[in-house]
Write a protein that holds these residues in place. Structure first.
Motif, mmCIF file in Angstrom:
data_model
loop_
_atom_site.group_PDB
_atom_site.id
_atom_site.type_symbol
_atom_site.label_atom_id
_atom_site.label_comp_id
_atom_site.label_asym_id
_atom_site.label_seq_id
_atom_site.Cartn_x
_atom_site.Cartn_y
_atom_site.Cartn_z
ATOM 1 N N TRP A 190 0.829 -1.203 0.000
ATOM 2 C CA TRP A 190 0.000 0.000 0.000
ATOM 3 C C TRP A 190 0.858 1.245 0.000
ATOM 4 C CZ3 TRP A 190 -4.870 -1.318 -0.856
ATOM 5 C CH2 TRP A 190 -5.242 -2.629 -0.534
ATOM 6 N N PRO A 191 0.369 2.301 -0.618
ATOM 7 C CA PRO A 191 1.106 3.568 -0.555
ATOM 8 C C PRO A 191 1.106 4.109 0.877
ATOM 9 C CG PRO A 191 -0.969 3.835 -1.770
ATOM 10 C CD PRO A 191 -0.856 2.395 -1.415
ATOM 11 N N ILE A 192 2.076 4.970 1.124
ATOM 12 C CA ILE A 192 2.149 5.591 2.453
ATOM 13 C C ILE A 192 1.601 7.004 2.378
ATOM 14 C CG2 ILE A 192 3.798 6.583 4.098
ATOM 15 C CD1 ILE A 192 5.370 4.069 3.949
ATOM 16 N N LYS A 193 0.898 7.364 3.428
ATOM 17 C CA LYS A 193 0.398 8.741 3.569
ATOM 18 C C LYS A 193 0.940 9.297 4.881
ATOM 19 C CE LYS A 193 -2.368 12.359 4.033
ATOM 20 N NZ LYS A 193 -2.171 13.584 3.210
ATOM 21 N N THR A 194 1.453 10.532 4.855
ATOM 22 C CA THR A 194 1.866 11.183 6.098
ATOM 23 C C THR A 194 0.980 12.416 6.307
ATOM 24 O OG1 THR A 194 3.510 12.467 4.914
ATOM 25 C CG2 THR A 194 4.258 10.398 5.905
ATOM 26 N N ASP A 195 1.188 13.066 7.431
ATOM 27 C CA ASP A 195 0.455 14.298 7.757
ATOM 28 C C ASP A 195 -1.063 14.052 7.824
ATOM 29 O OD1 ASP A 195 2.951 15.394 7.796
ATOM 30 O OD2 ASP A 195 2.800 16.204 5.771
ATOM 31 N N ASP A 232 0.791 17.197 17.584
ATOM 32 C CA ASP A 232 1.892 17.362 16.624
ATOM 33 C C ASP A 232 1.718 18.627 15.792
ATOM 34 O OD1 ASP A 232 0.978 14.575 17.129
ATOM 35 O OD2 ASP A 232 2.884 14.065 16.178
ATOM 36 N N PHE A 233 2.847 19.246 15.443
ATOM 37 C CA PHE A 233 2.768 20.349 14.483
ATOM 38 C C PHE A 233 3.026 19.818 13.079
ATOM 39 C CE2 PHE A 233 3.018 23.122 18.143
ATOM 40 C CZ PHE A 233 2.223 24.187 17.748
ATOM 41 N N ILE A 234 2.255 20.322 12.142
ATOM 42 C CA ILE A 234 2.375 19.882 10.755
ATOM 43 C C ILE A 234 2.783 21.067 9.895
ATOM 44 C CG2 ILE A 234 1.102 18.938 8.784
ATOM 45 C CD1 ILE A 234 -0.576 17.350 10.735
ATOM 46 N N LYS A 235 3.736 20.805 9.040
ATOM 47 C CA LYS A 235 4.233 21.845 8.140
ATOM 48 C C LYS A 235 3.197 22.124 7.056
ATOM 49 C CE LYS A 235 8.290 22.707 5.173
ATOM 50 N NZ LYS A 235 9.629 22.128 4.856
ATOM 51 N N ARG A 236 2.898 23.396 6.863
ATOM 52 C CA ARG A 236 1.940 23.788 5.829
ATOM 53 C C ARG A 236 2.654 24.673 4.823
ATOM 54 N NH1 ARG A 236 -1.833 20.119 7.375
ATOM 55 N NH2 ARG A 236 -2.594 20.519 9.486
ATOM 56 N N ILE A 237 2.435 24.466 3.582
ATOM 57 C CA ILE A 237 2.991 25.330 2.549
ATOM 58 C C ILE A 237 1.843 25.925 1.758
ATOM 59 C CG2 ILE A 237 4.461 25.426 0.492
ATOM 60 C CD1 ILE A 237 5.962 22.983 1.669
ATOM 61 N N ARG A 238 1.880 27.217 1.639
ATOM 62 C CA ARG A 238 0.772 27.922 1.009
ATOM 63 C C ARG A 238 0.579 27.461 -0.438
ATOM 64 N NH1 ARG A 238 2.318 32.416 2.661
ATOM 65 N NH2 ARG A 238 3.170 33.313 0.755
ATOM 66 N N ASP A 239 -0.666 27.258 -0.825
ATOM 67 C CA ASP A 239 -1.027 26.880 -2.201
ATOM 68 C C ASP A 239 -0.349 25.594 -2.652
ATOM 69 O OD1 ASP A 239 -2.628 29.085 -2.359
ATOM 70 O OD2 ASP A 239 -1.152 30.332 -3.398
ATOM 71 N N TYR A 240 -0.189 24.704 -1.744
ATOM 72 C CA TYR A 240 0.541 23.471 -2.050
ATOM 73 C C TYR A 240 -0.045 22.309 -1.255
ATOM 74 C CZ TYR A 240 4.404 20.116 -2.205
ATOM 75 O OH TYR A 240 5.143 18.986 -2.377
ATOM 76 N N ARG A 241 -0.086 21.133 -1.904
ATOM 77 C CA ARG A 241 -0.430 19.920 -1.173
ATOM 78 C C ARG A 241 0.631 18.885 -1.475
ATOM 79 N NH1 ARG A 241 -3.606 23.326 0.149
ATOM 80 N NH2 ARG A 241 -5.886 23.168 0.207
ATOM 81 N N THR A 242 0.991 18.127 -0.482
ATOM 82 C CA THR A 242 2.001 17.085 -0.658
ATOM 83 C C THR A 242 1.544 16.024 -1.645
ATOM 84 O OG1 THR A 242 2.448 17.411 1.681
ATOM 85 C CG2 THR A 242 3.523 15.535 0.633
ATOM 86 N N ASP A 243 0.249 15.729 -1.632
ATOM 87 C CA ASP A 243 -0.216 14.531 -2.340
ATOM 88 C C ASP A 243 -0.656 14.760 -3.772
ATOM 89 O OD1 ASP A 243 0.335 13.312 0.013
ATOM 90 O OD2 ASP A 243 -1.749 12.953 0.607
ATOM 91 N N TRP A 244 -0.858 15.997 -4.146
ATOM 92 C CA TRP A 244 -1.287 16.225 -5.539
ATOM 93 C C TRP A 244 -0.996 17.667 -5.932
ATOM 94 C CZ3 TRP A 244 -4.681 16.940 -1.551
ATOM 95 C CH2 TRP A 244 -5.548 18.028 -1.605
ATOM 96 N N ASP A 245 -1.066 17.906 -7.220
ATOM 97 C CA ASP A 245 -0.868 19.264 -7.723
ATOM 98 C C ASP A 245 -2.132 20.058 -7.495
ATOM 99 O OD1 ASP A 245 1.676 18.808 -8.581
ATOM 100 O OD2 ASP A 245 1.062 18.177 -10.596
ATOM 101 N N LEU A 246 -2.043 20.974 -6.565
ATOM 102 C CA LEU A 246 -3.235 21.714 -6.177
ATOM 103 C C LEU A 246 -3.635 22.717 -7.246
ATOM 104 C CD1 LEU A 246 -5.288 22.477 -3.884
ATOM 105 C CD2 LEU A 246 -3.607 24.187 -3.173
ATOM 106 N N LYS A 247 -4.892 22.675 -7.624
ATOM 107 C CA LYS A 247 -5.446 23.776 -8.420
ATOM 108 C C LYS A 247 -6.035 24.778 -7.445
ATOM 109 C CE LYS A 247 -6.699 21.423 -12.690
ATOM 110 N NZ LYS A 247 -7.234 20.072 -12.349
ATOM 111 N N VAL A 248 -5.489 25.997 -7.470
ATOM 112 C CA VAL A 248 -5.909 26.988 -6.478
ATOM 113 C C VAL A 248 -7.081 27.799 -7.008
ATOM 114 C CG1 VAL A 248 -5.188 28.965 -5.108
ATOM 115 C CG2 VAL A 248 -3.564 27.122 -5.577
ATOM 116 N N HIS A 249 -8.223 27.683 -6.348
ATOM 117 C CA HIS A 249 -9.356 28.551 -6.680
ATOM 118 C C HIS A 249 -9.624 29.537 -5.558
ATOM 119 C CE1 HIS A 249 -10.378 25.952 -10.080
ATOM 120 N NE2 HIS A 249 -10.242 24.923 -9.273
ATOM 121 N N GLN A 250 -9.266 29.144 -4.355
ATOM 122 C CA GLN A 250 -9.555 29.947 -3.168
ATOM 123 C C GLN A 250 -8.247 30.178 -2.419
ATOM 124 O OE1 GLN A 250 -12.486 31.239 -1.738
ATOM 125 N NE2 GLN A 250 -13.410 30.893 -3.745
ATOM 126 N N PRO A 251 -7.541 31.248 -2.758
ATOM 127 C CA PRO A 251 -6.200 31.436 -2.179
ATOM 128 C C PRO A 251 -6.221 31.693 -0.683
ATOM 129 C CG PRO A 251 -6.825 33.317 -3.528
ATOM 130 C CD PRO A 251 -7.867 32.277 -3.761
#
Lengths: 1024, 1024
Positions: A339-344, A749-768
């Motif tokens: 199975w694939p691994i998912k974090t966060d 736990d603290f989780i790292k967030r990156i603006r307009d970005y998702r670890t798992d897929w290429d985010l299409k930004v509609h709501q910045p």
């Protein structure tokens, strides 16, 4: 009369005749898994919200059906004969708040039958907490407590432990849910229904809706769980709904009637199965056969499923079987698939374009605060209940436990329930609090009048507490001390560390003095009660209590207290004797906005600079750590979107209780009449700002503290313009944060967030903005290469860093439209006096601090615990001075010179109803979070229980329904895909030596123990 | 495995634990009647329409729920355990069409349990027919048959006889229902829900909603029944609905939950009870606890009723009990109260101003005709099935019986169902007909090939029949006879009298001759098939059969046949041999409308005069009776009201399937191109008129008949103007009828109607037309002081006399709006070919005749029977001539010189499945209706069964489920109010002497017998 097994057998046989038996067709439902075929696991279930459109009790009894037709009593009543009718039928039940209501009303014989159904596996408890808790606005301690409450009930009544996490409805999924409330509870898998639509689309293509989730960086594979997001939702495939009056085609297999449709229905079934199999790894797929409040007449579903299983298996293209998530999980496991691994985690959640469910992170901020306050109080109250000794008959903390458990529901603390339901949660908390308040008062009275001194069993001290201190209302402290009366304040500290903190209480008298436990006068400061707070007090006291308080105290009295771990100190407030004695009155200076000057406040290390003409904070410096930043704080509001510009194919989407959809950002500039008032004194400096007519703010620096406390009163939000508003505060710096910030997962736990970005897929930004919001329960921070800027909160809020160097918190929301996710009510909270209503005002606090890079965690973790567990104040009056001779004035539950390590919190100390003591210790740091504290640490249980001898110590899983070793033994070892990042060895505390009784804790580890003391349990016994 | 009583006991006990037993509260539901208190009889019931918005099968299995959530299977499935759970709980079940579907699917053990529930009285069958039949559009023979079907099933399976009439939903109530399907069936009472709103209001004030109903002038108190109209409808009082998801407040009596409301609910209950008691005589009131398709999870109702009974009785102000209409009736009877008397009926029904439910008297005229045609066919087919001997395996008349029974439902023949449901009824009739057609064909074949001649058991003659003769489509007769083939027509007469009548069949050949049973050529007439009929034939044959007939016959062949009672004659049609032989071709004369001339037609006693320039009938004369009247016939239409002018407080009320609400009357004047075509010949004279593009009419006079037959083809009604239309024909005379006319009750008794007047209250007239409409099944007539004018119909229609001297019949309706009574569909019947649809055309007939005053009844009664039982035609071909030598060409089932008296009809002759023979004889005249025939009369059973020996003759009640003597013994003798009109002694036939076997029949009496023949049953055995 209790049904014996043989009687049960007979009953099953007979009820079978009644229900499952057709004269002409015997449906074969016995099919198990068939290798090589698509196996369709039919999982009959109901999803019963523990309050949403109706209250939990209304859902249970089926009242208020004009709002929603739903009656859980029907579900459980009808389920029993439906299961008895065919031993192949299965059902899962989830929400224990409902199940317990039903259970306690059942006769012994029904209970006996249901126990057999549970034992046979026909009825399986899934998830097993009191509710399916929210995952955004909940604190991990509450999640643990409510799960434990459900799990221990199930264990006690049925001797089973739920195996599966079943968070099918919450609006986004947290890391803590996966690793802590999943793996650490001992679940074999976790299933959920809601996942970002973009994420889901990609996972369908990649067949990665099922994966192994490692939610904790620190515990990693040692706390991983097999998880599955459903392909659509938690409902059956379209056309397979079989509730009474549902319009899916029933299987019409009676050839003597018209519309025979067996082949059509089989074809529909096969088509739906193949479609799902095409996006799923292995040949096992799960159909969630049910949805909200279904199975009110369980027979209707089972009749159709019986037929479908029978005819689909006769057809033979796919294999259909009655199943449960446990059977499904075991089948998945048996395939030996990787199975694939998912974090966060899975925040934020959008179910379609422009529909980010990030508004609810802040919705109902008053309720969110009440829940958080009660959570901290419950933790302390259980400690005091433990000290006193639990009583079966008298007041106890159980009703508060129940109320809090229910309030964790994903339509409770989330703020997504109807107003009358929110009121119900608050009412339950208030009732639970009132009982717990008695436990606390009695326990403290026992402790202060300990047998060593008085020999009394029924203490005479009547302690009062002030649950409305947040609106400056405390009758207990607002007493006239000029007549020689003394106000005794017992200050209880539920943390495992000694604690120095400032307390503030409203007082009437100007000339008062404060004496400590030893009778020494200590420094105290008198602060004027400003108009904003006085107005809040009088309005809300009238609204909540029915009458305006007869007089308004003029002052807050503030002084620094020092309290031992798990213990109390006593402070006495009395009329000051003689000139020079007594409290110091604050200096007050007011600056008009036209004055162009700069004010510096702060008498300790932290100094803040305010610009009077800008009317705002401009600079922060810590003279000890030498950190300095330009910090500007401001308020803005978003207009709530009204969906009107959504053109087809877009579905109109309003902002609402769930959904944050801003329609323009509007900076709130302090008006011309804005002024800065600076209040200074020996304990506290404050800067008061009226930002506008509906925002008042106090920026506060305690002399001894290296952080800034911001108290705000926001509201009523104006809606005269017909537009809903969402109010945020921004803290802007010049830090180069590179789109990156960190938010906590359920306060842990603290989780790292990156603006307009998702670890798992290429985010299409509609709501910045909305698409970058995250839930915050503990805090949010950002870093550049030299400093870190941390903000901690007093309740769950939504927040983000939408601009580099800036942190934003949403503090309040008031919206005029519904956002079409079911609640069917605008989130427009009002408070009424004599039928005149105005928008709710929110009073709250956040705290910020700037540290050198890598040094912020200590404050976030330690002060974070202090926010969660504020000092508990109990008041009594006394005449005369000799308290120290007649009363215990200081007390600590732990060894006299012991305190917990700085990186450990005592998150549960509770006497259970069987007399055992439940203990949970939590390491507060993640790996790498702090140079000194992100290490293995030890707790000495002998010091934690200095006056007791531990007879038996059993390490349990997190929800304390099985031994940890048993849990580990059963744990499934899932294969993960090759190429998954390898990981360092996970550190875990070792077994506890029963003689040394030292508990090791690795970073982020929580360990749970059941303790049996050797001697009979001595109440409030301690060395003098 | 069958459940034995002791097992049942155990099961009851155990299921009791499952359902009724709460851990903390044992509800006491055992309360019976308490004298001196208001006794609230809670009558749990479900009202299950045997088709309405969904088909009967869809309602049963719960499919098509998007139209209406309803599943009768759920009701019955859930009922059993709910009744077992508490022996005090009761339920009534009504519609046997549903119950039988359920019953045949139940296991032996469930059947055994249900039998116990019936025996104990917990489950009581009420009404007990296959459906709750309509009372306006139904024929009394159908009402009897469908009730018998249900009652005999109940008797056979449960050995019980329903005691109560329960016509809670039909839209108006007939006299025949009360006296015949009520009293004569043996019911102790009759309850219904719908009564004119003005009538109800007055009865509430007078406490006369309950009364003794004497529906028959002739049978009067010997056939009276205690009846009750409900105060509102057949639902519970507001706030006491407890279906799953209903929003009435449940009784929340769990003090551990919020919203405890026991006292509130008790107060609600008491208030509703007192309100009803205030309009009710005696202290017994009935609450109908249920409504359409409720109790899908019966538990939900019983749980609440358990609680209500428990708490209301604890409260004590009123007394609540589980009851049934039987218990209620007995309680009423026990009070010894006197009741008002009601005569006649409850038509028409308006539920509010402007809302007269008189449209449905005509709605779906094609379905109404199909039902009537099948009814007559079923009567004949049963006779032939009896002659042949019933077979269990082969084709029989049961499916036609079932289809006809269901079609009597008050949303079936009434025309108030959705179109797809109407199609379902028609489909069932067609399937039933097809099977019955085989029975008829086989039986006739047996009879014509009787063993005496052929010794054959499997006859070789294949008889064809022509069910589409009404659209001039008869492949069997449309054969080429020029090749020496002969067409054999066997003409069966199901009446008990010898009958001379004209038959008409389409033929291809011009030169044909007709020979009778003796081989004598008889007079025959060839009539051209006009374009209107040819068009109807080709369009509908294509629409119904899928293909246009390859050729169109050019002619109708008409000839007079003479058939013995219960027997047949044979006619042979062949190519005419030689000049002068063979049929006579009609003379045809066409008159244009501009021609001003007068045409007289009629070659017998009756002569009609037509005015060619007016294009209509103007005069009627009978040269034998010397009656002459100016009679003008015309067509008009009403526009359907669209409710748009209804201003508050009026509720907008459209015309629709139920409701007749005309918005203007529009006379249809024959257009300029209208012409009169006169067809004359030795058998028939016809006047063909094209009234307009959508009305074609043939006025027909048979030489030997003293009445006029009018055949009409109406439709498609134009709706291009967006307005629905209702087409009527008016027959206007100069008779001074003084607002008075007479219409039949279900084809039986005639009831006097007075325009704008009601016997029971002062009518407020809002709808001078719709409010004077009555249902017509047999006919309508009016009188002046010298003559009477009678019109007979071929199906149920609405009609009136809205103007003195005039009779009006509504023939067709096409409406574009729904009338808000639930069907939610406009009554807009269309017929489609290749998806091109046009409005339905109606082909039908009515008949009129004028008699001297007091002499009309003979024609109405005798010819009425002929309309109901048309001659049955069966066709076969033969080569060669020698039929008489090889076949039976004429047959009568009765003694060779016997026929029934003129005032008696044989309405049932049927071999039952137990081999017994069911016989019903009906006196056709009311008291005083005819000088000669309204008298006691006799039927000689030995003559009726000349070839059998009656072993046992048992007189039964009307529905043949109990012996008449038993029924009489049990009959309750209700006290009626003093001052009620005294009545003459009622005449009834006396007991049948078992040796003489002569049955006496008094006016309007119907007597029902079960006959067992002494010897084994001989099939088609008769003397040569």
């Amino acid at each position: 009369m209790a049904a014996t097994p043989s009687l049960l057998c007979l009953l099953t046989l007979l009820v079978g005749f009644l229900f499952a038996d057709s004269k002409f067709i015997a449906y074969d439902t016995s099919q198990g898994i068939v290798p090589g075929k698509i196996n369709v696991h039919l999982v009959p279930h109901t999803h019963d919200d523990v309050g949403w459109l109706k209250t939990v009790d209304q859902y249970y009894v089926g009242s208020n059906n004009s709002i929603q037709g739903a009656c859980v009593q029907n579900v459980l009543d009808s389920l029993v004969p439906a299961l008895l009718a065919d031993k192949n039928r299965k059902f899962i039940y989830v929400e224990q708040a409902f199940f317990q209501r039903w259970w306690r009303d059942q006769s012994d014989s029904v209970q006996s039958i249901v126990k057999q159904l549970v034992t046979s596996g026909q009825l399986e408890f899934i998830n097993g907490g009191m509710c399916m808790h929210d995952e955004a606005a909940t604190h991990y301690i509450d999640m643990i407590d409510q799960t434990t409450l459900g799990h221990r009930f199930i264990k006690r009544e049925f001797d089973v432990t739920p195996r599966i996490g079943w968070q099918i409805d919450p609006f986004g999924h947290s890391a803590v849910q996966a690793y802590m409330l999943g793996a650490e509870v001992g679940f074999d898998s976790l299933f959920f229904g809601r996942i970002d639509y973009q994420d889901r689309a990609k996972r369908k293509i990649e067949k990665s809706l099922e994966f192994v989730w490692r939610g904790s960086k620190s515990l990693s594979s040692s706390a991983q769980i097999f998880s599955g997001a459903f392909p659509e939702n938690y409902e059956p495939p379209s056309g397979f709904y079989f509730e009474v009056n549902d319009d899916s085609p029933v299987v019409q297999d009676d050839i003597t009637l018209f519309d025979y449709n067996v082949q059509d229905r089989v074809n529909d079934f096969v088509a739906a199965a193949v479609a799902q199999a095409n996006i799923t790894r292995t040949n096992h797929i799960m159909w969630t056969m049910g949805t909200d409040f279904k199975y009110q007449y369980a027979h209707t579903w089972f009749r159709q499923m019986d037929k479908l299983i029978h005819y689909v298996n006769k057809d033979g293209r796919v294999n259909a079987l009655y199943s449960t998530p446990s059977i499904y999980t075991d089948a998945k496991y048996a395939t030996n698939e990787s199975w694939p691994i998912k974090t966060d985690d899975f925040f934020p959640y959008a179910d379609r374009t422009n529909a980010y469910w990030t508004g609810y992170f802040t919705s109902r901020p008053a309720l969110k605060n009440y829940v958080r306050a009660m959570s901290g109080y419950y933790l302390a109250a259980r400690q005091l209940e433990y000290f006193k000794g639990r009583t079966g008959s008298g007041p106890n903390t159980d009703s508060l436990a129940d109320a809090l458990a229910i309030a964790q529901h994903h339509d409770a603390v989330s703020g997504t329930e109807k107003q009358h339901v929110a009121n119900d949660y608050a009412k339950r908390l208030a009732i639970g609090y009132t009982e717990a308040e008695q436990v606390v008062a009695t326990s403290l009275a026992h402790l202060v009048e300990s047998a060593s001194y008085t020999g009394s069993v029924d203490p005479t001290t009547k302690f009062q507490q002030c649950p409305l201190l947040n609106i400056s209302y405390c009758p207990a402290s607002e007493v006239n001390l000029s007549q020689g009366k003394q106000l005794v304040v017992v200050v209880y500290n539920s943390l495992g560390w000694k604690r120095d903190d400032v307390i503030r209480i409203p007082v009437i008298n100007e000339d008062v003095a404060v004496h400590d436990s030893e009778g020494r006068e200590i420094e105290s400061q008198l602060l004027p009660l400003d108009d904003a707070h006085a107005g809040l007090r009088n309005y809300y006291a009238k609204a909540y209590l029915g009458q305006t308080p007869t007089k308004t105290p003029n002052y807050w009295l503030a002084f620094t207290v020092s309290v031992p771990p798990l213990g109390f100190s006593t402070y006495t407030i009395s009329a000051a004797k003689g000139a020079g004695a007594g409290c110091t009155r604050s200096s007050v200076q007011t600056f008009q906005s036209k004055e162009e000057s700069t004010i510096e406040v702060g008498q300790g290390n932290v100094k803040l600079t305010f610009s009077t003409n800008q009317g705002k904070l401009t600079n922060y410096v810590n003279r000890r750590s030498l950190v300095e930043e330009l910090v500007e704080q401001s308020y803005s509001f978003y207009n709530g979107y009204n969906g009107s510009d959504d053109k087809a194919p877009l579905i109109p989407q309003n902002a609402g209780a769930y959904i944050f959809r801003p329609n323009g950002t509007f900076l709130i500039k302090p008006g011309e009449k804005a002024s800065l008032t600076v209040v200074r004194g020996p304990v506290i400096d404050e800067v008061h700002q009226r930002i506008n007519s509906w925002i008042y703010q106090v920026t506060r620096i305690h002399k001894e503290k290296d952080h800034v406390e911001v108290e705000f009163i926001v509201g009523p939000l104006p809606t005269d313009d017909g537009i809903g508003k969402e109010v945020v505060t921004q803290l802007a710096t010049t830090m180069a944060t590179n789109k990156t910030f960190y938010t906590d997962s359920n306060g842990r736990d603290f989780i790292k967030r990156i603006r307009d970005y998702r670890t798992d897929w290429d985010l299409k930004v509609h709501q910045p903005i909305a698409g970058n919001y995250y839930p915050i329960n503990l805090g949010i921070y950002m870093q550049d290469n030299s400093t870190e800027f941390s903000v901690l909160v007093d309740r769950s809020v939504g927040g983000s860093s939408t601009v580099d160097g800036q942190i934003e918190l949403m503090l309040h929301r008031r919206l005029l439209l519904d956002d079409s996710r079911g609640v069917a009510e605008a989130l427009n909270e009002t408070v009424c006096i004599d039928n005149v209503c105005s928008g709710l005002r929110i009073q709250g606090k956040f705290y910020f601090r700037i540290d050198p890079l890598g040094e912020g965690a200590k404050w976030r973790r330690t002060f974070g615990q202090e926010i969660y567990s504020p000092l508990l104040l109990a008041f009594s009056e006394q005449d005369g001075d000799n308290r120290k001779n007649s009363h215990v004035t200081t007390f600590s539950g732990v060894g006299s010179s012991y305190s917990l390590p700085d990186n450990v919190a005592l998150i549960t100390l509770q006497e259970l109803d069987d007399g055992k003591v439940l203990l949970r210790l939590a390491h507060l740091y993640e790996i790498g979070e702090d140079r000194d504290l992100s290490v293995m640490t030890n707790v000495e249980l002998k010091q934690l229980f200095p006056r007791k001898k531990i007879g038996k110590l059993t390490e349990m899983n997190l929800s304390a329904n099985q031994e940890r070793t048993e849990m580990e033994k059963k744990r499934l070892n899932w294969k993960v895909e090759e190429g998954s990042s390898s990981e360092a060895k996970v550190s875990r505390g070792g077994p506890v030596d029963p003689t040394k009784l030292v508990v090791e804790l690795a970073p982020m580890e929580i360990r749970t123990f059941l303790i049996e003391f050797n001697q009979s349990f001595h109440r409030y016994l301690f060395d003098a």
